[in-house]
Design a protein around this motif. Structure first.
Motif, PDB file in Angstrom:
ATOM      1  N   ILE A  52     -34.661 -25.420 -62.328  1.00 56.18           N
ATOM      2  CA  ILE A  52     -35.246 -24.511 -61.335  1.00 56.18           C
ATOM      3  C   ILE A  52     -35.091 -23.074 -61.821  1.00 56.18           C
ATOM      4  N   GLU A  53     -36.117 -22.279 -61.609  1.00 60.91           N
ATOM      5  CA  GLU A  53     -36.086 -20.893 -62.049  1.00 60.91           C
ATOM      6  C   GLU A  53     -35.027 -20.108 -61.277  1.00 60.91           C
ATOM      7  N   VAL A  54     -34.286 -19.293 -62.009  1.00 58.65           N
ATOM      8  CA  VAL A  54     -33.273 -18.425 -61.419  1.00 58.65           C
ATOM      9  C   VAL A  54     -33.823 -16.999 -61.376  1.00 58.65           C
ATOM     10  N   ALA A  55     -33.710 -16.356 -60.238  1.00 55.55           N
ATOM     11  CA  ALA A  55     -34.176 -14.979 -60.100  1.00 55.55           C
ATOM     12  C   ALA A  55     -33.365 -14.050 -60.998  1.00 55.55           C
ATOM     13  N   LYS A  56     -33.948 -12.918 -61.331  1.00 53.16           N
ATOM     14  CA  LYS A  56     -33.242 -11.938 -62.164  1.00 53.16           C
ATOM     15  C   LYS A  56     -32.114 -11.262 -61.394  1.00 53.16           C
ATOM     16  N   SER A  57     -32.254 -11.194 -60.066  1.00 53.00           N
ATOM     17  CA  SER A  57     -31.272 -10.509 -59.218  1.00 53.00           C
ATOM     18  C   SER A  57     -31.568 -10.870 -57.771  1.00 53.00           C
ATOM     19  N   GLN A  58     -30.692 -10.441 -56.873  1.00 52.38           N
ATOM     20  CA  GLN A  58     -30.957 -10.630 -55.453  1.00 52.38           C
ATOM     21  C   GLN A  58     -32.221  -9.879 -55.049  1.00 52.38           C
ATOM     22  N   THR A  59     -32.398  -8.692 -55.579  1.00 58.05           N
ATOM     23  CA  THR A  59     -33.602  -7.920 -55.290  1.00 58.05           C
ATOM     24  C   THR A  59     -34.854  -8.665 -55.729  1.00 58.05           C
ATOM     25  N   ASP A  60     -34.816  -9.248 -56.910  1.00 51.98           N
ATOM     26  CA  ASP A  60     -35.951 -10.019 -57.430  1.00 51.98           C
ATOM     27  C   ASP A  60     -36.283 -11.181 -56.497  1.00 51.98           C
ATOM     28  N   LEU A  61     -35.250 -11.861 -55.982  1.00 53.95           N
ATOM     29  CA  LEU A  61     -35.452 -12.973 -55.054  1.00 53.95           C
ATOM     30  C   LEU A  61     -36.174 -12.501 -53.802  1.00 53.95           C
ATOM     31  N   PHE A  62     -35.698 -11.415 -53.209  1.00 51.39           N
ATOM     32  CA  PHE A  62     -36.267 -10.931 -51.958  1.00 51.39           C
ATOM     33  C   PHE A  62     -37.688 -10.397 -52.157  1.00 51.39           C
ATOM     34  N   THR A  76     -44.146 -19.141 -53.288  1.00 54.40           N
ATOM     35  CA  THR A  76     -42.783 -19.121 -53.825  1.00 54.40           C
ATOM     36  C   THR A  76     -41.762 -19.317 -52.718  1.00 54.40           C
ATOM     37  N   LEU A  77     -40.934 -20.331 -52.905  1.00 55.52           N
ATOM     38  CA  LEU A  77     -39.812 -20.602 -52.002  1.00 55.52           C
ATOM     39  C   LEU A  77     -38.546 -20.034 -52.623  1.00 55.52           C
ATOM     40  N   GLY A  78     -37.954 -19.042 -51.978  1.00 61.34           N
ATOM     41  CA  GLY A  78     -36.690 -18.487 -52.441  1.00 61.34           C
ATOM     42  C   GLY A  78     -35.521 -19.169 -51.752  1.00 61.34           C
ATOM     43  N   ILE A  79     -34.543 -19.576 -52.543  1.00 64.93           N
ATOM     44  CA  ILE A  79     -33.342 -20.216 -52.009  1.00 64.93           C
ATOM     45  C   ILE A  79     -32.150 -19.325 -52.350  1.00 64.93           C
ATOM     46  N   PHE A  80     -31.500 -18.790 -51.338  1.00 64.46           N
ATOM     47  CA  PHE A  80     -30.313 -17.953 -51.549  1.00 64.46           C
ATOM     48  C   PHE A  80     -29.095 -18.830 -51.277  1.00 64.46           C
ATOM     49  N   GLY A  81     -28.545 -19.429 -52.336  1.00 62.10           N
ATOM     50  CA  GLY A  81     -27.418 -20.342 -52.226  1.00 62.10           C
ATOM     51  C   GLY A  81     -27.857 -21.772 -52.491  1.00 62.10           C
ATOM     52  N   TYR A  82     -27.545 -22.274 -53.681  1.00 58.83           N
ATOM     53  CA  TYR A  82     -28.031 -23.587 -54.099  1.00 58.83           C
ATOM     54  C   TYR A  82     -26.897 -24.610 -54.016  1.00 58.83           C
ATOM     55  N   GLY A  83     -26.425 -24.840 -52.775  1.00 61.06           N
ATOM     56  CA  GLY A  83     -25.412 -25.860 -52.542  1.00 61.06           C
ATOM     57  C   GLY A  83     -26.064 -27.141 -52.071  1.00 61.06           C
ATOM     58  N   LYS A  84     -25.344 -27.911 -51.251  1.00 67.49           N
ATOM     59  CA  LYS A  84     -25.863 -29.203 -50.805  1.00 67.49           C
ATOM     60  C   LYS A  84     -27.134 -29.059 -49.987  1.00 67.49           C
ATOM     61  N   ILE A  85     -27.134 -28.110 -49.041  1.00 67.38           N
ATOM     62  CA  ILE A  85     -28.316 -27.928 -48.205  1.00 67.38           C
ATOM     63  C   ILE A  85     -29.418 -27.214 -48.985  1.00 67.38           C
ATOM     64  N   SER A 140     -22.034 -19.860 -60.325  1.00 62.12           N
ATOM     65  CA  SER A 140     -22.066 -21.328 -60.338  1.00 62.12           C
ATOM     66  C   SER A 140     -23.351 -21.854 -59.711  1.00 62.12           C
ATOM     67  N   THR A 141     -23.842 -21.162 -58.684  1.00 60.46           N
ATOM     68  CA  THR A 141     -25.111 -21.518 -58.051  1.00 60.46           C
ATOM     69  C   THR A 141     -26.248 -21.412 -59.049  1.00 60.46           C
ATOM     70  N   ARG A 142     -26.270 -20.307 -59.766  1.00 55.47           N
ATOM     71  CA  ARG A 142     -27.350 -20.079 -60.734  1.00 55.47           C
ATOM     72  C   ARG A 142     -27.313 -21.109 -61.850  1.00 55.47           C
ATOM     73  N   GLN A 143     -26.105 -21.495 -62.253  1.00 51.50           N
ATOM     74  CA  GLN A 143     -25.987 -22.485 -63.316  1.00 51.50           C
ATOM     75  C   GLN A 143     -26.480 -23.849 -62.857  1.00 51.50           C
ATOM     76  N   ARG A 144     -26.120 -24.255 -61.629  1.00 51.37           N
ATOM     77  CA  ARG A 144     -26.584 -25.538 -61.104  1.00 51.37           C
ATOM     78  C   ARG A 144     -28.103 -25.579 -61.014  1.00 51.37           C
ATOM     79  N   ALA A 145     -28.683 -24.473 -60.552  1.00 44.78           N
ATOM     80  CA  ALA A 145     -30.140 -24.421 -60.442  1.00 44.78           C
ATOM     81  C   ALA A 145     -30.789 -24.500 -61.813  1.00 44.78           C
ATOM     82  N   SER A 146     -30.241 -23.773 -62.760  1.00 43.11           N
ATOM     83  CA  SER A 146     -30.776 -23.805 -64.118  1.00 43.11           C
ATOM     84  C   SER A 146     -30.684 -25.196 -64.722  1.00 43.11           C
TER      85      SER A 146
END
Length: 315
Positions: free
Chosen positions: A185-195, A144-153, A175-181
Protein backbone atom coordinates in the motif's frame (compact mmCIF):
# COMPACT_ATOMS: atom_id res chain seq x y z
CA UNK A 1 -20.22 -11.67 44.73
CA UNK A 2 -22.01 -8.33 44.39
CA UNK A 3 -21.42 -7.32 40.77
CA UNK A 4 -22.45 -4.01 39.21
CA UNK A 5 -22.61 -3.58 35.43
CA UNK A 6 -22.75 0.09 34.48
CA UNK A 7 -23.94 1.94 31.38
CA UNK A 8 -25.89 -0.80 29.61
CA UNK A 9 -27.69 1.76 27.45
CA UNK A 10 -29.69 -0.73 25.39
CA UNK A 11 -30.59 -3.11 28.25
CA UNK A 12 -28.95 -5.85 26.20
CA UNK A 13 -26.43 -7.45 28.58
CA UNK A 14 -28.93 -9.66 30.40
CA UNK A 15 -30.10 -11.00 27.03
CA UNK A 16 -26.63 -12.13 25.91
CA UNK A 17 -25.67 -15.81 25.95
CA UNK A 18 -22.57 -14.76 27.90
CA UNK A 19 -24.71 -13.45 30.77
CA UNK A 20 -25.39 -17.06 31.81
CA UNK A 21 -21.80 -17.15 33.10
CA UNK A 22 -22.88 -14.97 36.04
CA UNK A 23 -25.62 -17.30 37.28
CA UNK A 24 -25.48 -17.54 41.06
CA UNK A 25 -23.91 -14.08 41.46
CA UNK A 26 -25.70 -10.98 42.76
CA UNK A 27 -25.81 -8.77 39.65
CA UNK A 28 -27.14 -5.21 39.37
CA UNK A 29 -27.32 -3.53 35.96
CA UNK A 30 -27.70 0.19 35.29
CA UNK A 31 -28.79 1.63 31.96
CA UNK A 32 -27.74 5.25 32.27
CA UNK A 33 -24.48 7.11 32.76
CA UNK A 34 -23.71 9.19 35.84
CA UNK A 35 -20.95 11.77 36.00
CA UNK A 36 -21.46 13.28 39.44
CA UNK A 37 -19.01 11.87 41.99
CA UNK A 38 -21.55 11.67 44.81
CA UNK A 39 -24.10 9.91 42.61
CA UNK A 40 -21.53 7.45 41.26
CA UNK A 41 -20.17 6.60 44.69
CA UNK A 42 -23.72 5.97 45.95
CA UNK A 43 -24.51 3.75 42.98
CA UNK A 44 -21.33 1.68 43.35
CA UNK A 45 -21.20 1.78 47.16
CA UNK A 46 -21.91 -1.91 47.74
CA UNK A 47 -20.18 -3.26 44.65
CA UNK A 48 -17.46 -5.84 45.14
CA UNK A 49 -16.95 -6.08 41.39
CA UNK A 50 -17.51 -3.63 38.53
CA UNK A 51 -17.96 -4.71 34.93
CA UNK A 52 -17.27 -1.73 32.68
CA UNK A 53 -18.52 -1.34 29.14
CA UNK A 54 -15.59 0.13 27.27
CA UNK A 55 -14.83 3.70 28.43
CA UNK A 56 -18.29 4.87 29.38
CA UNK A 57 -17.57 5.56 33.07
CA UNK A 58 -14.17 6.92 34.20
CA UNK A 59 -12.89 5.24 37.37
CA UNK A 60 -10.94 7.97 39.14
CA UNK A 61 -8.87 8.02 42.32
CA UNK A 62 -11.52 10.21 43.99
CA UNK A 63 -14.22 7.66 43.19
CA UNK A 64 -12.15 4.71 44.41
CA UNK A 65 -11.63 6.46 47.75
CA UNK A 66 -15.38 6.11 48.29
CA UNK A 67 -15.69 2.45 47.32
CA UNK A 68 -14.30 0.45 50.27
CA UNK A 69 -16.00 -2.78 49.17
CA UNK A 70 -14.62 -2.85 45.64
CA UNK A 71 -12.22 -5.72 44.98
CA UNK A 72 -12.06 -6.14 41.22
CA UNK A 73 -12.80 -4.38 37.92
CA UNK A 74 -13.42 -6.44 34.82
CA UNK A 75 -13.22 -4.37 31.66
CA UNK A 76 -14.85 -5.25 28.34
CA UNK A 77 -12.35 -4.91 25.53
CA UNK A 78 -8.62 -4.40 25.81
CA UNK A 79 -8.39 -0.74 26.82
CA UNK A 80 -8.37 0.68 30.35
CA UNK A 81 -7.22 4.25 29.85
CA UNK A 82 -10.30 5.49 31.73
CA UNK A 83 -9.30 3.55 34.87
CA UNK A 84 -6.76 5.01 37.29
CA UNK A 85 -4.56 1.92 37.50
CA UNK A 86 -2.20 3.41 40.08
CA UNK A 87 -5.11 4.23 42.39
CA UNK A 88 -6.43 0.68 41.95
CA UNK A 89 -2.99 -0.62 42.89
CA UNK A 90 -2.97 1.47 46.07
CA UNK A 91 -6.38 0.12 47.05
CA UNK A 92 -5.57 -3.47 46.16
CA UNK A 93 -8.20 -3.59 43.41
CA UNK A 94 -7.53 -6.02 40.59
CA UNK A 95 -8.10 -4.74 37.04
CA UNK A 96 -8.63 -7.17 34.17
CA UNK A 97 -9.13 -6.54 30.47
CA UNK A 98 -10.26 -8.79 27.65
CA UNK A 99 -10.03 -8.88 23.89
CA UNK A 100 -11.94 -7.22 21.11
CA UNK A 101 -12.68 -7.56 17.43
CA UNK A 102 -11.95 -4.98 14.71
CA UNK A 103 -14.68 -6.11 12.33
CA UNK A 104 -17.75 -4.35 13.70
CA UNK A 105 -15.97 -0.98 13.89
CA UNK A 106 -14.49 -1.39 10.40
CA UNK A 107 -17.91 -2.29 8.98
CA UNK A 108 -19.53 0.73 10.63
CA UNK A 109 -16.74 2.91 9.24
CA UNK A 110 -17.52 1.77 5.72
CA UNK A 111 -21.22 2.24 6.31
CA UNK A 112 -20.55 5.87 7.24
CA UNK A 113 -18.39 6.35 4.16
CA UNK A 114 -21.19 5.16 1.87
CA UNK A 115 -23.87 7.04 3.82
CA UNK A 116 -22.02 10.35 3.58
CA UNK A 117 -20.70 10.11 0.02
CA UNK A 118 -24.11 9.11 -1.38
CA UNK A 119 -26.14 11.31 1.01
CA UNK A 120 -28.15 8.28 2.09
CA UNK A 121 -29.60 9.68 5.38
CA UNK A 122 -30.73 12.89 3.65
CA UNK A 123 -32.29 11.03 0.74
CA UNK A 124 -34.11 8.64 3.07
CA UNK A 125 -35.67 11.64 4.80
CA UNK A 126 -36.38 13.32 1.45
CA UNK A 127 -38.22 10.27 0.19
CA UNK A 128 -40.30 9.96 3.37
CA UNK A 129 -41.23 13.64 3.02
CA UNK A 130 -42.29 13.29 -0.61
CA UNK A 131 -39.14 14.79 -2.12
CA UNK A 132 -37.56 12.87 -5.01
CA UNK A 133 -33.80 12.89 -5.83
CA UNK A 134 -32.57 16.11 -4.23
CA UNK A 135 -28.82 15.44 -3.95
CA UNK A 136 -25.95 14.40 -6.21
CA UNK A 137 -23.72 11.83 -4.55
CA UNK A 138 -20.08 10.97 -5.17
CA UNK A 139 -18.78 7.53 -6.13
CA UNK A 140 -15.71 5.86 -4.66
CA UNK A 141 -14.05 4.13 -7.62
CA UNK A 142 -10.63 5.64 -8.49
CA UNK A 143 -10.80 8.12 -5.62
CA UNK A 144 -8.19 8.19 -2.84
CA UNK A 145 -8.89 6.63 0.54
CA UNK A 146 -6.58 7.99 3.22
CA UNK A 147 -5.98 5.82 6.27
CA UNK A 148 -4.44 7.54 9.30
CA UNK A 149 -3.28 4.57 11.40
CA UNK A 150 -2.84 1.16 9.79
CA UNK A 151 -3.68 -1.15 12.69
CA UNK A 152 -6.29 -3.89 12.89
CA UNK A 153 -9.23 -1.65 12.01
CA UNK A 154 -7.34 0.58 9.59
CA UNK A 155 -6.05 -2.41 7.62
CA UNK A 156 -9.58 -3.79 7.27
CA UNK A 157 -10.88 -0.43 6.04
CA UNK A 158 -8.01 -0.34 3.54
CA UNK A 159 -9.14 -3.74 2.23
CA UNK A 160 -12.70 -2.48 1.87
CA UNK A 161 -11.39 0.51 -0.08
CA UNK A 162 -9.50 -1.74 -2.46
CA UNK A 163 -12.66 -3.83 -2.98
CA UNK A 164 -14.34 -0.60 -4.11
CA UNK A 165 -11.37 0.06 -6.45
CA UNK A 166 -10.13 3.05 -4.50
CA UNK A 167 -6.51 4.17 -4.32
CA UNK A 168 -5.35 3.63 -0.74
CA UNK A 169 -2.88 5.95 0.95
CA UNK A 170 -1.58 5.42 4.51
CA UNK A 171 0.16 7.56 7.12
CA UNK A 172 1.03 6.95 10.78
CA UNK A 173 3.98 6.19 12.98
CA UNK A 174 7.00 4.38 11.53
CA UNK A 175 5.72 0.87 12.30
CA UNK A 176 2.39 1.75 10.66
CA UNK A 177 4.12 2.94 7.53
CA UNK A 178 6.26 -0.18 7.39
CA UNK A 179 3.25 -2.51 7.70
CA UNK A 180 1.46 -0.65 4.93
CA UNK A 181 4.51 -0.75 2.70
CA UNK A 182 4.94 -4.48 3.33
CA UNK A 183 1.30 -4.94 2.29
CA UNK A 184 1.94 -3.13 -0.98
CA UNK A 185 0.00 0.00 0.00
CA UNK A 186 1.26 3.46 -0.85
CA UNK A 187 2.62 5.46 2.08
CA UNK A 188 2.06 9.21 2.10
CA UNK A 189 5.08 11.50 2.16
CA UNK A 190 3.80 13.16 5.35
CA UNK A 191 0.67 13.82 7.37
CA UNK A 192 0.14 16.93 5.28
CA UNK A 193 0.38 14.88 2.08
CA UNK A 194 -2.26 12.48 3.44
CA UNK A 195 -4.70 15.26 4.28
CA UNK A 196 -4.17 17.09 0.99
CA UNK A 197 -4.62 14.04 -1.27
CA UNK A 198 -7.39 12.06 0.42
CA UNK A 199 -10.92 12.17 -0.96
CA UNK A 200 -12.01 10.08 2.02
CA UNK A 201 -9.83 10.25 5.14
CA UNK A 202 -10.50 7.77 7.95
CA UNK A 203 -8.91 8.04 11.41
CA UNK A 204 -7.77 4.81 13.07
CA UNK A 205 -5.38 5.86 15.82
CA UNK A 206 -5.25 4.93 19.47
CA UNK A 207 -5.81 7.87 21.80
CA UNK A 208 -2.76 8.69 23.91
CA UNK A 209 -0.63 11.70 24.80
CA UNK A 210 1.02 11.66 21.37
CA UNK A 211 -2.19 11.44 19.33
CA UNK A 212 -4.52 13.67 21.36
CA UNK A 213 -5.34 16.63 19.09
CA UNK A 214 -3.10 15.31 16.31
CA UNK A 215 -5.71 16.42 13.76
CA UNK A 216 -5.49 20.19 14.08
CA UNK A 217 -7.49 22.97 12.48
CA UNK A 218 -4.53 23.45 10.13
CA UNK A 219 -4.67 19.78 9.12
CA UNK A 220 -8.39 19.96 8.34
CA UNK A 221 -7.93 23.17 6.35
CA UNK A 222 -5.54 21.25 4.07
CA UNK A 223 -8.33 18.89 2.96
CA UNK A 224 -10.26 19.28 -0.29
CA UNK A 225 -13.67 21.00 -0.21
CA UNK A 226 -15.03 17.82 -1.81
CA UNK A 227 -13.46 15.45 0.75
CA UNK A 228 -14.91 13.47 3.65
CA UNK A 229 -13.38 13.01 7.11
CA UNK A 230 -14.46 9.85 8.96
CA UNK A 231 -13.82 9.29 12.67
CA UNK A 232 -14.92 6.07 14.34
CA UNK A 233 -11.89 5.99 16.68
CA UNK A 234 -11.82 8.74 19.31
CA UNK A 235 -13.17 12.27 19.16
CA UNK A 236 -10.16 13.66 21.04
CA UNK A 237 -7.87 12.83 18.11
CA UNK A 238 -9.25 16.06 16.67
CA UNK A 239 -8.34 19.33 18.38
CA UNK A 240 -11.22 20.83 20.41
CA UNK A 241 -13.62 22.75 18.21
CA UNK A 242 -11.57 22.15 15.07
CA UNK A 243 -14.05 19.89 13.29
CA UNK A 244 -17.02 22.22 13.67
CA UNK A 245 -14.88 25.15 12.54
CA UNK A 246 -13.62 23.18 9.54
CA UNK A 247 -17.08 22.01 8.43
CA UNK A 248 -18.40 25.54 8.64
CA UNK A 249 -15.44 26.69 6.52
CA UNK A 250 -16.03 23.92 3.96
CA UNK A 251 -12.75 22.02 4.31
CA UNK A 252 -13.43 19.14 4.45
CA UNK A 253 -16.76 19.31 2.70
CA UNK A 254 -18.24 16.58 4.89
CA UNK A 255 -17.60 14.55 8.02
CA UNK A 256 -19.00 11.27 9.30
CA UNK A 257 -18.39 10.50 12.97
CA UNK A 258 -19.30 7.90 15.56
CA UNK A 259 -17.53 9.49 18.54
CA UNK A 260 -17.90 12.64 20.64
CA UNK A 261 -15.88 14.44 23.31
CA UNK A 262 -18.48 13.69 26.00
CA UNK A 263 -20.87 10.76 25.75
CA UNK A 264 -23.76 10.07 25.76
CA UNK A 265 -24.75 13.06 23.62
CA UNK A 266 -28.14 14.73 23.88
CA UNK A 267 -27.26 18.17 22.53
CA UNK A 268 -24.28 19.14 20.40
CA UNK A 269 -23.93 21.98 17.91
CA UNK A 270 -22.12 19.62 15.52
CA UNK A 271 -25.36 17.70 15.04
CA UNK A 272 -26.98 20.81 13.57
CA UNK A 273 -24.56 20.92 10.61
CA UNK A 274 -25.98 19.73 7.27
CA UNK A 275 -22.62 18.35 6.12
CA UNK A 276 -22.29 15.94 9.05
CA UNK A 277 -23.46 12.33 9.30
CA UNK A 278 -23.26 11.01 12.86
CA UNK A 279 -24.03 7.85 14.81
CA UNK A 280 -24.09 7.39 18.63
CA UNK A 281 -20.81 5.45 19.13
CA UNK A 282 -22.16 2.18 17.73
CA UNK A 283 -18.94 1.01 16.07
CA UNK A 284 -18.54 -1.89 18.49
CA UNK A 285 -22.22 -2.18 19.45
CA UNK A 286 -23.08 -5.40 17.63
CA UNK A 287 -24.26 -8.82 18.84
CA UNK A 288 -21.17 -10.87 18.01
CA UNK A 289 -18.85 -8.21 19.43
CA UNK A 290 -20.85 -7.99 22.65
CA UNK A 291 -20.79 -11.77 23.12
CA UNK A 292 -17.00 -11.64 22.72
CA UNK A 293 -16.48 -8.59 24.96
CA UNK A 294 -18.75 -9.72 27.77
CA UNK A 295 -17.77 -13.37 27.47
CA UNK A 296 -14.19 -12.33 28.20
CA UNK A 297 -15.16 -9.91 30.96
CA UNK A 298 -17.36 -12.43 32.76
CA UNK A 299 -14.87 -15.29 32.34
CA UNK A 300 -12.10 -13.12 33.77
CA UNK A 301 -14.32 -12.21 36.71
CA UNK A 302 -15.14 -15.86 37.40
CA UNK A 303 -11.45 -16.70 37.32
CA UNK A 304 -10.86 -14.03 39.98
CA UNK A 305 -13.77 -15.29 42.12
CA UNK A 306 -12.50 -18.86 41.90
CA UNK A 307 -8.93 -17.92 42.77
CA UNK A 308 -7.53 -18.82 39.37
CA UNK A 309 -4.59 -16.97 37.77
CA UNK A 310 -5.59 -13.63 36.21
CA UNK A 311 -3.88 -10.93 34.18
CA UNK A 312 -4.09 -8.09 36.70
CA UNK A 313 -3.07 -4.69 35.31
CA UNK A 314 -2.81 -3.35 38.88
CA UNK A 315 -0.20 -5.89 40.03
Amino acid sequence: MKIVIADDYQDCVRHLDAFKLLEGQEVTIYHDTLTDLDALSTRFQNAEALVLIRERTPITAALLERLPNLKVISQTGGGAAHVDIEACRRHGIAVMTGTGSPYAAAELTWGLVLAAMRHIPAEVENLKAGRWQRTLGTGLKDRTLGIFGYGKIGSLVARYGKAFEMKVLVWGRESTRQRASDAGIEVAKSQTDLFQRADVLSLHLRLNDDTRGIVSAKSLAQMKPTSLLVNTSRSQLVAPGALEQALNAGRPGQAAIDVFDAEPVFENSLLELPNLVATPHIGYVEKDSYELYFGDAFSNLLAYINGLPINNLAD
